[in-house]
Write a protein that holds these residues in place. Structure first.
Motif, short mmCIF file in Angstrom:
data_model
loop_
_atom_site.label_atom_id
_atom_site.label_comp_id
_atom_site.label_asym_id
_atom_site.label_seq_id
_atom_site.Cartn_x
_atom_site.Cartn_y
_atom_site.Cartn_z
N MET A 1 0.88 -1.19 0.00
CA MET A 1 0.00 0.00 0.00
C MET A 1 0.91 1.23 0.00
O MET A 1 1.47 1.60 1.01
N ALA A 2 1.11 1.82 -1.13
CA ALA A 2 1.97 3.01 -1.14
C ALA A 2 1.47 3.94 -2.23
O ALA A 2 0.53 3.61 -2.95
N MET A 3 2.09 5.07 -2.33
CA MET A 3 1.65 6.03 -3.36
C MET A 3 2.89 6.63 -4.01
O MET A 3 3.85 6.97 -3.32
N GLU A 4 2.84 6.76 -5.32
CA GLU A 4 3.98 7.36 -6.05
C GLU A 4 4.00 8.87 -5.77
O GLU A 4 2.94 9.50 -5.66
N ALA A 5 5.20 9.44 -5.74
CA ALA A 5 5.32 10.89 -5.51
C ALA A 5 4.55 11.65 -6.59
O ALA A 5 3.86 12.63 -6.31
N ALA A 6 4.62 11.15 -7.83
CA ALA A 6 3.95 11.85 -8.94
C ALA A 6 2.44 11.86 -8.71
O ALA A 6 1.77 12.87 -8.95
N GLU A 7 1.91 10.76 -8.20
CA GLU A 7 0.46 10.67 -7.93
C GLU A 7 0.08 11.67 -6.84
O GLU A 7 -0.92 12.39 -6.94
N THR A 18 -2.29 26.65 -9.03
CA THR A 18 -1.19 27.62 -9.22
C THR A 18 -0.14 27.50 -8.10
O THR A 18 0.71 28.36 -7.94
N ALA A 19 -0.23 26.43 -7.34
CA ALA A 19 0.66 26.33 -6.16
C ALA A 19 2.08 25.96 -6.55
O ALA A 19 2.33 25.38 -7.61
N THR A 20 3.02 26.33 -5.64
CA THR A 20 4.40 25.82 -5.75
C THR A 20 4.43 24.58 -4.86
O THR A 20 4.11 24.66 -3.67
N ILE A 21 4.74 23.45 -5.45
CA ILE A 21 4.66 22.18 -4.69
C ILE A 21 6.03 21.52 -4.69
O ILE A 21 6.67 21.41 -5.72
N GLU A 22 6.47 21.09 -3.51
CA GLU A 22 7.74 20.38 -3.40
C GLU A 22 7.49 19.12 -2.57
O GLU A 22 6.96 19.21 -1.48
N ILE A 23 7.82 17.96 -3.15
CA ILE A 23 7.53 16.71 -2.44
C ILE A 23 8.83 15.96 -2.24
O ILE A 23 9.63 15.85 -3.17
N ASN A 24 9.12 15.51 -1.03
CA ASN A 24 10.22 14.56 -0.94
C ASN A 24 9.82 13.33 -0.14
O ASN A 24 9.01 13.39 0.76
N ASP A 25 10.36 12.22 -0.61
CA ASP A 25 10.01 10.90 -0.08
C ASP A 25 10.94 10.66 1.11
O ASP A 25 12.14 10.51 0.95
N LEU A 26 10.38 10.66 2.32
CA LEU A 26 11.22 10.61 3.52
C LEU A 26 11.87 9.26 3.71
O LEU A 26 12.99 9.16 4.18
N ALA A 27 11.15 8.20 3.33
CA ALA A 27 11.69 6.89 3.70
C ALA A 27 11.92 6.00 2.47
O ALA A 27 12.35 4.88 2.60
N GLY A 28 11.60 6.53 1.28
CA GLY A 28 11.82 5.74 0.07
C GLY A 28 10.87 4.58 -0.05
O GLY A 28 11.06 3.66 -0.84
N ASP A 29 9.79 4.60 0.76
CA ASP A 29 8.85 3.46 0.70
C ASP A 29 7.48 3.87 0.16
O ASP A 29 6.53 3.10 0.23
N GLY A 30 7.39 5.13 -0.32
CA GLY A 30 6.11 5.57 -0.88
C GLY A 30 5.04 5.74 0.18
O GLY A 30 3.85 5.81 -0.10
#
Lengths: 79, 125
Positions: A1-7, A18-30
């Motif tokens: 059960m995980a989610m891709e960063a792009a999703e 119009t937002a500025t969005i920055e996503i980082n994957d903290l644990a690499g597990d989605g």
């Protein structure tokens, strides 16, 4: 059960076009992400309301598919 | 399955947050937290010597879902002060470090150990 960063970004982008969005994957597990979102829609809202808006954008996936999401939200600085 | 307004779980939540000045809906208990996020908020409150009622949502699935519907907040823990939802783990951590939590507690006349929270800030500066 995980989610891709792009999703995750797509869902947030849909609600905050119009937002500025920055996503980082903290644990690499989605499953554990940090997202910082600067959006005009947040202006005048307190932090809890801003985060509630983001959770609404995730359409119930938060807490299920996505276990942890560290949120940094703000309205754009007024120039 | 979302708990309909007025369902037993929602009524129980409303009653709990009205009857106790500070309520933490969490996974586990204040002395035996069973999730990192719940544990962090419980530890902050314990260290600040804030009196609070801990409600273990792991013991009751209807309550666990009900509290998420009650605030439209999808995660646990959830902190309430004088019946008002203040935030989850990230928000409470941020509010502790920037002094907003002191303000909320002072405004709502909830006693806490000021020196203790200042020590938290010092250690995290």
């Amino acid at each position: 059960m995980a989610m891709e960063a792009a999703e995750l970004e797509r869902l947030i982008r849909e609600a905050f076009p119009t937002a500025t969005i920055e996503i980082n994957d903290l644990a690499g597990d989605g499953d554990h992400y940090a997202a910082s979102i600067i959006a005009e829609e947040f202006r005048g809202k307190n932090r809890v309301q801003q985060h509630q808006m983001v959770y609404a954008a995730l359409k119930g996936k938060m807490g299920g598919e996505l276990h942890a999401l560290a949120l940094q939200t703000s309205a754009p600085a007024q120039d | 399955m979302t708990a309909a307004a007025g369902s037993p779980a929602i009524e129980q939540i409303k009653q709990t947050v009205q009857e106790n000045d500070v309520v933490l809906f969490m996974k586990g208990t204040k002395n035996f937290p069973q999730c990192g996020f719940s544990s962090r908020v419980a530890q902050i409150l314990n260290f600040m010597e804030v009196e609070f009622a801990d409600v273990n949502v792991l013991e009751d699935d209807a309550l666990r879902q009900g509290v998420k519907d009650f605030t439209q907040w999808p995660t646990i823990p959830q902190l309430y002060v004088k019946g008002e939802f203040v935030g989850g783990c990230d928000i409470i951590t941020e509010m502790t470090l920037n002094g907003e939590l002191d303000q909320v507690l002072e405004e709502k006349a909830v006693s806490f150990n000021k020196a203790a929270v200042e020590k938290i800030r010092e250690q995290n500066a």
